[in-house]
Design an enzyme around this catalytic site. Structure first.
Site, PDB file in Angstrom:
ATOM      1  N   GLU A   1      -0.530  -8.556   4.956  1.00 18.61           N
ATOM      2  CA  GLU A   1      -0.204  -8.667   6.393  1.00 18.61           C
ATOM      3  C   GLU A   1      -1.452  -8.669   7.266  1.00 18.61           C
ATOM      4  O   GLU A   1      -1.373  -9.036   8.440  1.00 18.61           O
ATOM      5  CB  GLU A   1       0.766  -7.542   6.801  1.00 18.61           C
ATOM      6  CG  GLU A   1       0.134  -6.198   7.132  1.00 18.61           C
ATOM      7  CD  GLU A   1      -0.330  -5.414   5.910  1.00 18.61           C
ATOM      8  OE1 GLU A   1      -0.463  -5.997   4.811  1.00 18.61           O
ATOM      9  OE2 GLU A   1      -0.587  -4.196   6.059  1.00 18.61           O
TER      10      GLU A   1
ATOM     11  N   CYS B   1       0.838  -1.205   0.000  1.00 22.99           N
ATOM     12  CA  CYS B   1       0.000   0.000   0.000  1.00 22.99           C
ATOM     13  C   CYS B   1       0.874   1.256   0.000  1.00 22.99           C
ATOM     14  O   CYS B   1       1.538   1.548  -0.978  1.00 22.99           O
ATOM     15  CB  CYS B   1      -0.962  -0.049   1.185  1.00 22.99           C
ATOM     16  SG  CYS B   1      -2.310   1.142   1.052  1.00 22.99           S
TER      17      CYS B   1
ATOM     18  N   HIS C   1      -3.368  -5.670   1.157  1.00 25.55           N
ATOM     19  CA  HIS C   1      -2.633  -5.875   2.410  1.00 25.55           C
ATOM     20  C   HIS C   1      -2.530  -7.337   2.823  1.00 25.55           C
ATOM     21  O   HIS C   1      -3.347  -7.801   3.634  1.00 25.55           O
ATOM     22  CB  HIS C   1      -3.333  -5.109   3.530  1.00 25.55           C
ATOM     23  CG  HIS C   1      -3.176  -3.631   3.429  1.00 25.55           C
ATOM     24  ND1 HIS C   1      -2.202  -2.941   4.122  1.00 25.55           N
ATOM     25  CD2 HIS C   1      -3.860  -2.708   2.721  1.00 25.55           C
ATOM     26  CE1 HIS C   1      -2.307  -1.644   3.837  1.00 25.55           C
ATOM     27  NE2 HIS C   1      -3.300  -1.480   2.987  1.00 25.55           N
TER      28      HIS C   1
END
Lengths: 83, 223
Positions: B196, B85, B194
């Site tokens: 993560e 991002c 994302h």
């Protein structure tokens, strides 16, 4: 002291959704006759000394490395007279 | 394996990135934007957020932060670097990846679980996936519209450097549905969604994101 102005605009071929949204709002508010709007950024840089060719060249270097992203933007540097 | 996670002023997802590294079996190392080096880590993650308030352009000021000189040097030397991002925006601004990010085409912030297709499963960060595998991870941004000139886009496609593509409706106007890209060597990867946030079934929509971190750990184990 001298002032150097850097105008940064999206390149003409890059879509500018923010400009388009502003255009839409203008039309909604009754500002007729607007064909299109492009939104950009203006930087006013106060120099310590005079706007010598070297100082202006340094501002151009700043404009091409940090103030604008050459992938999407063009810039124009000009010395503002009589500050 | 030590994986550095850089915190810039305004980073939001540095803790989740560090946690993802830990869940995958690595040791996260905190790196600060003003650091002059990367503390001898084996890989670096540039997390999401709004570094330096995204003033000027998303990722622009972070791209020139002191720690980034060290990250750029290490990346050019082959160290794996992942930009998520805002981290992807930083990689573009630091010229480690081509192109730039614009405001989303529809001008709205997008936050949703996004389906992606892995278009290149041979990078440092994607080797745990199958070529063409579809994964679902969160997507949340306002400056996510990937652009580059036609020549660059053709080059990316021809060299297999489009790493991820959006599946279904294009969420932000990114050219050719590009969600993430890689450099020629495959050690630097940037993407808007994302991974993560998708490493634990309790908090993520899936655990599909874990493969990014296991990929790089596995790759280093065999290096």
């Amino acid at each position: 002291m001298a002032r150097v102005v850097v105008d940064v605009m999206l390149k003409p071929e890059i879509l500018d959704p923010q400009g388009k949204a502003v255009h839409g709002a203008l039309t909604r508010l009754g500002f007729d006759g607007v064909a299109s709007v492009r939104q950009g950024k203006r930087f006013e840089i106060e120099l310590d000394g005079e706007a010598t060719p070297e100082a202006v060249a340094e501002v151009e270097r700043a404009a091409s490395t940090l103030l604008s992203n050459p992938v999407i933007e063009d810039f124009v540097v000009r010395v503002e007279a009589g500050v | 394996m030590r994986i550095g996670v850089v915190t810039f002023p305004g980073s939001l997802d540095d803790h989740d990135a560090a946690r993802a590294v830990r869940v995958a079996g690595g040791d996260p190392v905190v790196l600060w934007h003003a650091d002059a080096d990367v503390r001898g880590v084996d890989a670096v993650v540039l997390p999401g957020g709004f570094s330096y308030g995204d003033y000027l352009r998303a990722g622009a000021i972070a791209g020139m932060a002191p720690v980034m000189s060290a990250v750029v040097d290490a990346a050019r030397g082959g160290m794996p670097v992942l930009g998520i991002c805002n981290g992807f925006q930083v990689l573009c601004e630091a010229h480690l990846l081509p192109g730039a990010m614009l405001r989303n085409e529809h001008l709205r912030f997008v936050c949703r679980d996004q389906r992606l297709r892995v278009e290149n499963a041979a990078t440092s960060w994607t080797s745990a996936y199958g070529q063409g595998q579809e994964i679902v991870v969160p997507l949340k941004n306002i400056d996510g519209c990937y652009v580059a000139d036609e020549r660059t886009l053709d080059e990316l496609e021809a060299e297999g450097r489009v790493a991820f593509r959006y599946v279904g409706e294009n969420p932000n106007g990114s050219l050719r549905d590009i969600a993430g890209i890689t450099n020629a060597r495959g050690n630097v990867v940037g993407l808007m969604p994302h991974p993560e946030h998708a490493v634990d079934a309790l908090t993520g929509p899936t655990t599909d994101g874990l493969g990014f971190f296991t990929s790089v750990l596995e790759g280093m184990a065999h290096a």
